[in-house]
Design an enzyme around this catalytic site. Structure first.
Site, mmCIF file in Angstrom:
data_model
loop_
_atom_site.group_PDB
_atom_site.id
_atom_site.type_symbol
_atom_site.label_atom_id
_atom_site.label_comp_id
_atom_site.label_asym_id
_atom_site.label_seq_id
_atom_site.Cartn_x
_atom_site.Cartn_y
_atom_site.Cartn_z
ATOM 1 C CB SER A 1 -4.861 10.504 -16.414
ATOM 2 O OG SER A 1 -6.122 10.757 -16.985
ATOM 3 C CE LYS B 1 -3.679 9.824 -12.250
ATOM 4 N NZ LYS B 1 -2.705 8.730 -12.072
ATOM 5 C CG ASP C 1 -1.857 1.157 1.299
ATOM 6 O OD1 ASP C 1 -1.546 2.219 0.725
ATOM 7 O OD2 ASP C 1 -2.925 1.021 1.927
ATOM 8 C CE1 TYR D 1 -7.497 9.398 -11.534
ATOM 9 C CE2 TYR D 1 -7.734 10.855 -13.426
ATOM 10 C CZ TYR D 1 -7.313 9.660 -12.878
ATOM 11 O OH TYR D 1 -6.698 8.738 -13.678
#
Length: 286
Positions: free
Chosen positions: A133, A150, A55, A146
């Site tokens: 992404s 990124k 993790d 998100y």
């Protein structure tokens, strides 16, 4: 000889991470595949793929990974920072704890893994592969957390690349568009759950937007690349002699990133709004 080299892939339980681990092992590398649960380890264990419980938000597990790499006589060819979560909600409605969780996994965890393994990469003149992404270059509505993480990962990658290139380490960013993996389905489920917690006023403001984004996410994923095809592109970034700084993956990523380069922001806003209108639910009949 690739069989005499290690590669670390984080987030290898499913999807792009699992496909990348298998593709790199097929090419002869010994892959240390980071997974969070024993059942995921059993699923991915194979010749050339050694599961590691990891993790990336747990310092002790990162330290154990670094010790495993340091104890191995084989050089570390690359670290593929792939682990991630997708949490979508309007900026106004996303609880601060969720903001912190997204950044902890999608940014700080990658930095922690990279810091721990950089000594090995410097010795081997290896490579850092950061899975970003198209959301690291273009922020759609409800993608604030998100895309924010990124965008930050892309900036960290630029800084790191300029720091370690003179030392013989390459840093590469992968920018996938739609990929047919489980992350989108989990993201839709999370977005739907978060939407139920909005106040009535927030539901009035954003309810149809969330539903439109979920539909867009679902259709974009369904028409995207397979995980295996995306993994082959990641493997090329690992193995090519002179890697580029960035690799968009998929036709949608290439098109959107080209548009973002040449169109003004307000034009991109209009294109985004028009695209979302096609996915908004029809008004209820009176």
């Amino acid at each position: 000889m690739t069989e005499n080299q290690l590669i670390v892939v984080t987030g290898a339980s499913t999807g792009l991470g699992a496909a990348t681990a298998r593709e790199l092992s097929r090419q002869g590398f010994h892959v240390l595949a980071g997974v969070r649960r024993e059942r995921d380890a059993d699923a991915i264990r194979a010749a050339g793929v050694e599961p590691i419980i990891l993790d990336i938000t747990v310092p002790e597990q990162i330290e154990a990974l670094a010790a495993r790499v340091a104890a191995d006589p084989r050089p570390l060819r690359a670290v593929v920072n792939n682990a991630g979560i997708q949490v979508n909600a309007p900026v106004e409605t996303l609880p601060m704890g969720e903001w912190r969780r997204v950044f902890e996994v999608n940014l700080f965890g990658h930095i922690a893994v990279t810091q721990a393994l950089l000594p090995a990469l410097l010795r081997s003149r290896g490579r850092v592969i950061n899975i970003s992404s198209i959301g690291g270059r273009i922020a759609m509505p409800t993608y604030g957390a998100y895309a924010g993480a990124k965008f930050a990962l892309e900036a960290v990658s630029d800084s790191l690349r300029r720091e370690v290139a003179p030392l013989g380490v390459d840093v590469v960013v992968i920018e996938p568009g739609g990929v047919r993996t489980e992350i989108a389905g989990r993201g839709i489920a999370t977005a739907t759950d978060l939407a139920t917690r909005m106040t009535p006023d927030q539901k009035q403001r954003y309810g149809s937007l969330v539903r439109a984004i979920n539909t867009l996410m679902d259709t974009g994923t369904a028409s995207g690349l397979t995980a295996d095809a995306a993994a082959r592109a990641v493997a090329r970034a690992v193995t090519v002699r002179r890697p580029r700084a960035r690799y968009p993956i998929g036709r949608d990523a290439a098109v959107l990133l080209r548009l973002a380069r040449f169109l003004p922001d307000r034009m991109l806003d209009r294109i985004s709004a028009a695209n979302l209108r096609r996915h908004r639910p029809a008004p209820a009949a009176v």
